[in-house]
Motif scaffolding. Structure first.
Motif, PDB file in Angstrom:
ATOM      1  N   ALA A  61       0.832  -1.202   0.000  1.00  0.00           N
ATOM      2  CA  ALA A  61       0.000   0.000   0.000  1.00  0.00           C
ATOM      3  C   ALA A  61       0.871   1.260   0.000  1.00  0.00           C
ATOM      4  N   GLY A  62       1.929   1.259   0.789  1.00  0.00           N
ATOM      5  CA  GLY A  62       2.838   2.405   0.832  1.00  0.00           C
ATOM      6  C   GLY A  62       3.492   2.661  -0.514  1.00  0.00           C
ATOM      7  N   LYS A  63       3.881   1.600  -1.178  1.00  0.00           N
ATOM      8  CA  LYS A  63       4.491   1.745  -2.502  1.00  0.00           C
ATOM      9  C   LYS A  63       3.496   2.289  -3.512  1.00  0.00           C
ATOM     10  N   ARG A  64       2.187   2.076  -3.273  1.00  0.00           N
ATOM     11  CA  ARG A  64       1.127   2.533  -4.170  1.00  0.00           C
ATOM     12  C   ARG A  64       0.564   3.900  -3.758  1.00  0.00           C
ATOM     13  N   GLY A  65       1.183   4.555  -2.761  1.00  0.00           N
ATOM     14  CA  GLY A  65       0.782   5.909  -2.421  1.00  0.00           C
ATOM     15  C   GLY A  65      -0.119   6.057  -1.223  1.00  0.00           C
TER      16      GLY A  65
END
Length: 145
Positions: A61-65
């Protein structure tokens, strides 16, 4: 300037989202499937003081913003700063994508965000409450299927 700006095209305005749930502050920056968040920075928009910086999101999720601010455990590297007890009037939040140097950012008025009644699963934006998928869809890089 309200709305996310593209570092490669500053005239393009795209909405980012924010949620404030008690002391937890989460943001959703628009991303395409090829984008991976590299660095997140949080500034006091009025003083331009850097409040927190983190890089290398550990979660998908963090990598996806989708990022919870001041949650160092979600990143490979984070500054030692803690969330201020009293937030500044305006937070300037920006992300830079890994490997490209491109990114997005937005300035959020904390009073307006706290006053909003944002439904679960949605984020406050300058254009009203939106889901993560609606925020990403603004970029035109996601299929409609």
């Amino acid at each position: 300037m309200y709305g996310v700006y593209s570092m490669s095209d500053p005239a393009t305005t795209i909405l980012a989202g924010i949620r404030i749930d008690g002391s937890r502050i989460s943001v959703k920056m628009p991303t395409c499937t090829t984008d991976k968040v590299g660095t997140v920075e949080v500034y006091d928009s009025d003083s331009e003081k850097l409040l927190w910086r983190a890089s290398g999101p550990r979660t998908p999720a963090g990598k996806r913003g989708v990022v919870t601010l001041w949650n160092a455990d979600d990143f490979l590297k984070a500054s030692s700063g803690t969330q201020p007890k009293t937030l500044p009037a305006n937070l300037d939040i920006s992300v830079t994508f890994a490997g490209s140097g491109d990114g997005t950012g937005d300035v959020f008025n904390i009073r307006k965000v706290k006053a909003a009644r944002v439904p679960d699963g949605q984020y406050w934006t300058h254009g009203g409450a939106r889901t993560a998928a609606q925020i990403d869809a603004q970029l035109g890089c996601h299929s409609s299927t």
